[in-house]
Each structure stands twice: as structure tokens, then as C-alpha cells.
Design an enzyme around this catalytic site. Structure first.
Site, PDB file in Angstrom:
ATOM      1  N   ILE A  53      51.658  34.393  59.462  1.00  0.00           N
ATOM      2  CA  ILE A  53      51.461  33.095  58.779  1.00  0.00           C
ATOM      3  C   ILE A  53      52.687  32.673  57.969  1.00  0.00           C
ATOM      4  CG2 ILE A  53      48.936  33.206  58.617  1.00  0.00           C
ATOM      5  CD1 ILE A  53      49.443  34.007  55.578  1.00  0.00           C
ATOM      6  N   ARG A  85      31.596  46.548  39.525  1.00  0.00           N
ATOM      7  CA  ARG A  85      31.939  45.587  40.566  1.00  0.00           C
ATOM      8  C   ARG A  85      30.694  44.807  40.960  1.00  0.00           C
ATOM      9  NH1 ARG A  85      36.106  46.572  38.823  1.00  0.00           N
ATOM     10  NH2 ARG A  85      38.079  47.119  39.835  1.00  0.00           N
ATOM     11  N   TYR A 144      48.325  42.679  43.520  1.00  0.00           N
ATOM     12  CA  TYR A 144      47.462  41.986  44.493  1.00  0.00           C
ATOM     13  C   TYR A 144      46.834  40.758  43.847  1.00  0.00           C
ATOM     14  CZ  TYR A 144      43.059  40.846  46.877  1.00  0.00           C
ATOM     15  OH  TYR A 144      42.011  40.173  47.465  1.00  0.00           O
ATOM     16  N   ALA A 145      46.178  40.972  42.684  1.00  0.00           N
ATOM     17  CA  ALA A 145      45.466  39.868  42.037  1.00  0.00           C
ATOM     18  C   ALA A 145      46.441  38.767  41.619  1.00  0.00           C
ATOM     19  CB  ALA A 145      44.688  40.395  40.836  1.00  0.00           C
ATOM     20  N   ASP A 170      46.550  36.053  63.737  1.00  0.00           N
ATOM     21  CA  ASP A 170      46.579  37.304  62.973  1.00  0.00           C
ATOM     22  C   ASP A 170      47.822  38.100  63.369  1.00  0.00           C
ATOM     23  OD1 ASP A 170      44.117  39.199  61.518  1.00  0.00           O
ATOM     24  OD2 ASP A 170      45.946  40.184  62.215  1.00  0.00           O
ATOM     25  N   THR A 209      39.807  35.215  45.433  1.00  0.00           N
ATOM     26  CA  THR A 209      39.066  36.438  45.061  1.00  0.00           C
ATOM     27  C   THR A 209      38.625  36.382  43.598  1.00  0.00           C
ATOM     28  OG1 THR A 209      39.328  38.811  44.641  1.00  0.00           O
ATOM     29  CG2 THR A 209      41.333  37.544  44.678  1.00  0.00           C
ATOM     30  N   ASP A 210      37.606  37.158  43.262  1.00  0.00           N
ATOM     31  CA  ASP A 210      37.188  37.256  41.848  1.00  0.00           C
ATOM     32  C   ASP A 210      38.257  37.952  41.003  1.00  0.00           C
ATOM     33  OD1 ASP A 210      36.822  39.869  42.797  1.00  0.00           O
ATOM     34  OD2 ASP A 210      34.785  40.093  42.045  1.00  0.00           O
ATOM     35  N   GLU A 211      39.194  38.644  41.672  1.00  0.00           N
ATOM     36  CA  GLU A 211      40.195  39.402  40.913  1.00  0.00           C
ATOM     37  C   GLU A 211      41.193  38.496  40.192  1.00  0.00           C
ATOM     38  OE1 GLU A 211      41.491  43.076  42.548  1.00  0.00           O
ATOM     39  OE2 GLU A 211      39.811  43.182  43.943  1.00  0.00           O
ATOM     40  N   PRO A 262      46.168  52.751  37.904  1.00  0.00           N
ATOM     41  CA  PRO A 262      46.821  52.094  36.758  1.00  0.00           C
ATOM     42  C   PRO A 262      46.340  50.649  36.638  1.00  0.00           C
ATOM     43  CG  PRO A 262      48.441  53.040  38.281  1.00  0.00           C
ATOM     44  CD  PRO A 262      47.106  53.165  38.949  1.00  0.00           C
ATOM     45  N   ASN A 318      33.141  42.676  48.814  1.00  0.00           N
ATOM     46  CA  ASN A 318      32.302  42.672  50.005  1.00  0.00           C
ATOM     47  C   ASN A 318      32.099  44.088  50.529  1.00  0.00           C
ATOM     48  OD1 ASN A 318      32.171  39.807  51.960  1.00  0.00           O
ATOM     49  ND2 ASN A 318      33.167  39.736  49.969  1.00  0.00           N
ATOM     50  N   LYS A 327      47.311  36.714  44.620  1.00  0.00           N
ATOM     51  CA  LYS A 327      46.183  35.854  45.006  1.00  0.00           C
ATOM     52  C   LYS A 327      46.026  34.697  44.004  1.00  0.00           C
ATOM     53  CE  LYS A 327      43.513  36.345  47.921  1.00  0.00           C
ATOM     54  NZ  LYS A 327      43.488  35.863  49.338  1.00  0.00           N
TER      55      LYS A 327
HETATM   56  P1  NAD Z   1      41.639  42.775  55.505  1.00  0.00           P
HETATM   57  O1  NAD Z   1      42.741  43.510  54.842  1.00  0.00           O
HETATM   58  O2  NAD Z   1      40.534  43.527  56.145  1.00  0.00           O
HETATM   59  O3  NAD Z   1      42.251  41.812  56.639  1.00  0.00           O
HETATM   60  C1  NAD Z   1      43.383  41.040  56.439  1.00  0.00           C
HETATM   61  C2  NAD Z   1      43.793  40.447  57.796  1.00  0.00           C
HETATM   62  O4  NAD Z   1      44.928  39.595  57.594  1.00  0.00           O
HETATM   63  C3  NAD Z   1      44.208  41.500  58.817  1.00  0.00           C
HETATM   64  O5  NAD Z   1      43.619  41.217  60.064  1.00  0.00           O
HETATM   65  C4  NAD Z   1      45.734  41.353  58.897  1.00  0.00           C
HETATM   66  O6  NAD Z   1      46.280  41.710  60.158  1.00  0.00           O
HETATM   67  C5  NAD Z   1      45.903  39.875  58.599  1.00  0.00           C
HETATM   68  N1  NAD Z   1      47.228  39.578  58.039  1.00  0.00           N
HETATM   69  C6  NAD Z   1      47.852  40.198  56.999  1.00  0.00           C
HETATM   70  N2  NAD Z   1      49.080  39.669  56.816  1.00  0.00           N
HETATM   71  C7  NAD Z   1      49.215  38.676  57.731  1.00  0.00           C
HETATM   72  C8  NAD Z   1      50.249  37.755  58.029  1.00  0.00           C
HETATM   73  N3  NAD Z   1      51.400  37.754  57.345  1.00  0.00           N
HETATM   74  N4  NAD Z   1      50.050  36.864  59.034  1.00  0.00           N
HETATM   75  C9  NAD Z   1      48.899  36.866  59.742  1.00  0.00           C
HETATM   76  N5  NAD Z   1      47.893  37.725  59.515  1.00  0.00           N
HETATM   77  C10 NAD Z   1      48.053  38.625  58.526  1.00  0.00           C
HETATM   78  O7  NAD Z   1      41.096  41.732  54.427  1.00  0.00           O
HETATM   79  P2  NAD Z   1      39.605  41.267  54.075  1.00  0.00           P
HETATM   80  O8  NAD Z   1      38.966  42.276  53.228  1.00  0.00           O
HETATM   81  O9  NAD Z   1      38.932  40.806  55.326  1.00  0.00           O
HETATM   82  O10 NAD Z   1      39.917  40.010  53.147  1.00  0.00           O
HETATM   83  C11 NAD Z   1      40.048  38.695  53.710  1.00  0.00           C
HETATM   84  C12 NAD Z   1      40.365  37.724  52.591  1.00  0.00           C
HETATM   85  O11 NAD Z   1      39.328  37.748  51.621  1.00  0.00           O
HETATM   86  C13 NAD Z   1      41.649  38.029  51.832  1.00  0.00           C
HETATM   87  O12 NAD Z   1      42.302  36.818  51.545  1.00  0.00           O
HETATM   88  C14 NAD Z   1      41.173  38.724  50.563  1.00  0.00           C
HETATM   89  O13 NAD Z   1      42.082  38.529  49.510  1.00  0.00           O
HETATM   90  C15 NAD Z   1      39.864  38.017  50.325  1.00  0.00           C
HETATM   91  N6  NAD Z   1      38.847  38.787  49.603  1.00  0.00           N
HETATM   92  C16 NAD Z   1      38.393  39.986  50.063  1.00  0.00           C
HETATM   93  C17 NAD Z   1      37.400  40.681  49.380  1.00  0.00           C
HETATM   94  C18 NAD Z   1      36.853  42.005  49.877  1.00  0.00           C
HETATM   95  O14 NAD Z   1      35.991  42.583  49.211  1.00  0.00           O
HETATM   96  N7  NAD Z   1      37.260  42.495  51.030  1.00  0.00           N
HETATM   97  C19 NAD Z   1      36.869  40.154  48.195  1.00  0.00           C
HETATM   98  C20 NAD Z   1      37.367  38.922  47.737  1.00  0.00           C
HETATM   99  C21 NAD Z   1      38.334  38.241  48.457  1.00  0.00           C
HETATM  100  P1  TYD Z   2      38.197  48.781  46.332  1.00  0.00           P
HETATM  101  O1  TYD Z   2      37.284  48.894  47.515  1.00  0.00           O
HETATM  102  O2  TYD Z   2      39.597  49.244  46.480  1.00  0.00           O
HETATM  103  O3  TYD Z   2      38.099  47.263  45.846  1.00  0.00           O
HETATM  104  P2  TYD Z   2      38.745  46.539  44.530  1.00  0.00           P
HETATM  105  O4  TYD Z   2      39.761  47.407  43.939  1.00  0.00           O
HETATM  106  O5  TYD Z   2      39.301  45.327  45.159  1.00  0.00           O
HETATM  107  O6  TYD Z   2      37.577  46.276  43.623  1.00  0.00           O
HETATM  108  O7  TYD Z   2      37.546  49.576  45.108  1.00  0.00           O
HETATM  109  C1  TYD Z   2      36.271  49.281  44.586  1.00  0.00           C
HETATM  110  C2  TYD Z   2      36.119  50.088  43.311  1.00  0.00           C
HETATM  111  O8  TYD Z   2      36.111  51.490  43.641  1.00  0.00           O
HETATM  112  C3  TYD Z   2      37.278  49.894  42.366  1.00  0.00           C
HETATM  113  O9  TYD Z   2      36.789  49.869  41.015  1.00  0.00           O
HETATM  114  C4  TYD Z   2      38.157  51.116  42.585  1.00  0.00           C
HETATM  115  C5  TYD Z   2      37.166  52.193  42.976  1.00  0.00           C
HETATM  116  N1  TYD Z   2      37.693  53.191  43.927  1.00  0.00           N
HETATM  117  C6  TYD Z   2      37.509  54.543  43.677  1.00  0.00           C
HETATM  118  O10 TYD Z   2      36.927  54.950  42.641  1.00  0.00           O
HETATM  119  N2  TYD Z   2      38.004  55.438  44.587  1.00  0.00           N
HETATM  120  C7  TYD Z   2      38.666  55.045  45.724  1.00  0.00           C
HETATM  121  O11 TYD Z   2      39.131  55.907  46.514  1.00  0.00           O
HETATM  122  C8  TYD Z   2      38.831  53.648  45.976  1.00  0.00           C
HETATM  123  C9  TYD Z   2      39.544  53.165  47.208  1.00  0.00           C
HETATM  124  C10 TYD Z   2      38.325  52.753  45.043  1.00  0.00           C
END
Ligand code: NAD
Ligand code: TYD
Length: 347
Positions: free
Chosen positions: A61, A214, A150-151, A34, A126-128, A274, A180, A154
Site C-alpha cells: 500500500i 482488555r 504501534y499505537a 495485500d 484501534t482502541d490503542e 515496556p 479481537n 495508528k
Molecule cells: P494482521 O497483522 O493479522 O494483518 C495485517 C495484514 O496487512 C496482513 O495480511 C499483511 O500482509 C498486510 N499488510 C501489512 N503491511 C502491508 C503493506 N505495506 N501493504 C499491503 N498489505 C500489508 O492484522 P489484523 O489483526 O487483522 O488487524 C487489521 C487492522 O485492524 C489493522 O489496521 C489493526 O491495526 C486493526 N486492529 C486490530 C485489532 C486486533 O485485535 N487484531 C484491534 C483493533 C484494530
Molecule cells: P496482544 O494480543 O499482543 O494485543 P494488544 O497488545 O494489542 O492488546 O496482547 C493482549 C494482552 O495480552 C496484552 O495486555 C499483552 C498480553 N500478552 C501477554 O501477557 N503475553 C503474551 O505473550 C502476549 C503476546 C500478550
């Protein structure tokens, strides 16, 4: 006999929950690579540092030499590392391309170089990647229509992972989780932002009309599903990992206001994100066929999971206060709201 697993991004939200579970419930040896970006918090796994089956490596990475060292003797990769916050990707996409696309490529290349040694490469997508689905649910063969940077990053990584299976025969399995929630989520994301802002007496900024839908999954369920996909998934296949709960943001806010006893005045409608995707919904039947049964997923358990999550943040102020007080967090918020104010003025 356990495997030696390289986990990338294990100091983040889902990765740290995955490692906790792996050390508690499997015999696997874990190497956590990490970069400790703003989202990678050493506190998340500090108590596990002495664990005999856990090793932490600080590194990026996208650096081939670092990845070469980290993959030595490894049988499986679980690749979580990514830039993950949609709003940040809108302000500045570059880091998303570097880590999510090029970083994923470096990992795939090193795994390819070690053909035969790497038995499984779990790529966390991701679902995105599907973009908004206004009706029905996305199955794994639905087209990709990503909207945010982002999407899009991914989606590129997901395609690349599939290409490494098809072209080079790398045993790639792909997971596409939905939103999550649970412990150790960085407090810029919707749910921890809501809970921690309210704990500080501050409003939660609800984007637009709050009508976006969501698909929510408790992180403890998600990491069990990811472990199953890592072990049992068919190489070359993708698996959606969606919870059974679909909820509009304003309904989530209402539920959480009830859980925490919060008045309506602590919800502030702000200009929309946006390109904000209106609805995500996953068809997760392939995961069920693999044998996944959620422990806490049915809608009746969702409220309990939300209460547990609120309680976790309420009792862990010492975990999130320093994160929210850090200059990284306040700089992001200044930029985010300067941008939103400009958009509102332009309308
Ligand atoms: P997070 O942002 O909490 O953690 C990301 C981690 O990756 C951090 O510890 C960061 O230090 C590390 N990282 C970032 N860039 C790096 C690099 N260049 N080299 C090494 N480490 C690096 O993310 P998360 O919410 O735990 O998500 C984990 C994965 O799951 C991601 O791939 C994300 O796209 C995917 N995902 C997350 C969700 C969600 O709801 N959180 C949903 C669907 C998919
Ligand atoms: P987020 O946790 O950023 O996840 P994602 O954009 O990956 O779905 O946001 C979840 C939902 O909540 C999304 O539809 C955007 C909305 N949102 C707000 O309404 N206010 C906020 O401050 C944030 C961060 C998100």
C-alpha cells in the site's frame, strides 16, 4: 446491487474474516490488496480464489502505482493493512511508520485523486490510540495518548484520515475496534499463542502481573460492525467497536485453562512489556445508535466464543504449525526473549 470494494490487508486476521463475510452475505465485489508480509497468509482465503466476486492483488500500500491500479473502478475502500503487533513495534518501529502512516497516506491520496468515485473510505484504527484508561470508557472524542510505537503510528494514521475528510471532503469513516479474537489470528497474539502453545505442551508467557485489562470482541461481531460502519457511518465520524467483555489477562488465562483443561504450571510469568497499557475500555454507544446489535457479544456468549476459538485452533494444526515453525516466528521469539532477559537482568 453490491459495491466494488478495495480491501487492504485482506490476508490478515480481521481482513480475511471481513472478506469471508462480505462474499457470503453481501453482493459486493472484493479486490484484496495485500503485501503478504509474515502476517498475511494466502492460506486464509485460498478456498475463495475461484470466487467470481473475489480478486487478489499482491502489493504494497505504500507504493503509489500499485495503489493506483488497485483502486480502479472502486466505490469503497476498507483499509485494514497494517503492521499490528505491539511487541514487534517495540523491537523495531520503522515498518510501522512506513505501512501504517505512509501507506495510509498513499491510499488517502489516491482516493482524493478519485474524488466523486470513492463513496466511502473506511479506515480501521484501534482502541490503542486512546492509550490507557484507568477508569470509565473512552468515547470517540477522548484525547489520543498512544504509548507504544504501534499505537502512535495508528494515531497518526487516524488523524490523517480525519484530516482528509476535513480538508478535502473525502468521505472517510473511522472504526476503532478493541482486542479481537477468533479464527485466522497470527499465533504471536495473546489468545492464539496461548491456545497453540498449550496444544504443544508449552507454557504461555504472561506479561508482568497479568492485571492489564482488555476489551474483547469476537471477530465475527467486529466484521459485522465494520460492514455497518462502511455502509451507514456518517462521513467524518469515528466509531468505537468494543465488545462488552472487559477482562484482566490473568482472568482470561484462567478461563482458557478451564476451557482447555490446562494446569497452572503451563502459565509462566515473564517480565512485563515496556510501556504496557494497563487498561482499555470503549464506549460503543455511537455504534449501537447506528443499529449494531451483537450476535454473540453478551458475556454469556463470551465463554462459548472462547470455546469455539479454542476448538478452531485445535482442529487446524495444519494452519498454525507451519507459521510457528517458520524462521520468521522463531527469529522474533529469540529477539523478544533475549530482550526480556536483558531487562530482567538490569532490574
Ligand atoms: P494482521 O497483522 O493479522 O494483518 C495485517 C495484514 O496487512 C496482513 O495480511 C499483511 O500482509 C498486510 N499488510 C501489512 N503491511 C502491508 C503493506 N505495506 N501493504 C499491503 N498489505 C500489508 O492484522 P489484523 O489483526 O487483522 O488487524 C487489521 C487492522 O485492524 C489493522 O489496521 C489493526 O491495526 C486493526 N486492529 C486490530 C485489532 C486486533 O485485535 N487484531 C484491534 C483493533 C484494530
Ligand atoms: P496482544 O494480543 O499482543 O494485543 P494488544 O497488545 O494489542 O492488546 O496482547 C493482549 C494482552 O495480552 C496484552 O495486555 C499483552 C498480553 N500478552 C501477554 O501477557 N503475553 C503474551 O505473550 C502476549 C503476546 C500478550
Amino acid at each position: 446491487m453490491g459495491m466494488k470494494v478495495l480491501v487492504t490487508g485482506g490476508l490478515g486476521f480481521i481482513g480475511s474474516n471481513f472478506i469471508r463475510r462480505a462474499l457470503a452475505e453481501t453482493k459486493d465485489e472484493i479486490v484484496n490488496l495485500d503485501a503478504e508480509t509474515y502476517a498475511g497468509n494466502p492460506e486464509n482465503l485460498a478456498d475463495l480464489l475461484p470466487h467470481p466476486r473475489y480478486r487478489f492483488l499482491r502489493g504494497d500500500i505504500s507504493d503509489p502505482e500499485t495503489v493506483r491500479q488497485a483502486m480502479k473502478g472502486v466505490q469503497a475502500v476498507a483499509h485494514f493493512a497494517a503492521e499490528t503487533h505491539v511487541d514487534r513495534s517495540i523491537l523495531d518501529p520503522e515498518a510501522f511508520l512506513k505501512t501504517n502512516v505512509l501507506g495510509t497516506h498513499v491510499l488517502l491520496e489516491e482516493a482524493r485523486r478519485r474524488a466523486g468515485e470513492i463513496k466511502r473510505f473506511l479506515h480501521i484504527s484501534t482502541d490503542e490510540v486512546y492509550g490507557p484508561v484507568l477508569r470509565g470508557k473512552s468515547s470517540e472524542d477522548a484525547p489520543f495518548r498512544p504509548t507504544s510505537p504501534y499505537a502512535a503510528s495508528k494515531a497518526a494514521a487516524d488523524h490523517l484520515a480525519t484530516a482528509y475528510h476535513k480538508t478535502y471532503g473525502l468521505p472517510v469513516v473511522i472504526a476503532r475496534p478493541s482486542n479481537n479474537f477468533g479464527p485466522y489470528q497470527y499465533p504471536e497474539k495473546a489468545l492464539p499463542l496461548m491456545i497453540t502453545n498449550w496444544s504443544e505442551g508449552k507454557p504461555f508467557p504472561l506479561y508482568g502481573d497479568g492485571g492489564q485489562v482488555r476489551n474483547w470482541i469476537y471477530v465475527h461481531d467486529c466484521v459485522r460492525a465494520l460492514d455497518l460502519i462502511l455502509r451507514k457511518g456518517s462521513p467524518g465520524r469515528s466509531y468505537n467497536v468494543g465488545g462488552s467483555v472487559l477482562l484482566r489477562n490473568r482472568d482470561l488465562v484462567l478461563k482458557m485453562r478451564k476451557v482447555m483443561g490446562i494446569p497452572k504450571s503451563l502459565v509462566r510469568q515473564v517480565p512485563d512489556r515496556p510501556g504496557h497499557d494497563r487498561r482499555y475500555a470503549l464506549d460503543s454507544r455511537a455504534l449501537s445508535k447506528l443499529g449494531y446489535r451483537p450476535a454473540s457479544d453478551p458475556a454469556s456468549d463470551f465463554d462459548r466464543a472462547l470455546r469455539e476459538t479454542a476448538a478452531w485452533y485445535q482442529s487446524r494444526r495444519s494452519w498454525w504449525r507451519p507459521l510457528k515453525q517458520s524462521p520468521v516466528f522463531s527469529a522474533y521469539y529469540r529477539e523478544q526473549y533475549a530482550e526480556k532477559t536483558k531487562e530482567a537482568a538490569a532490574r
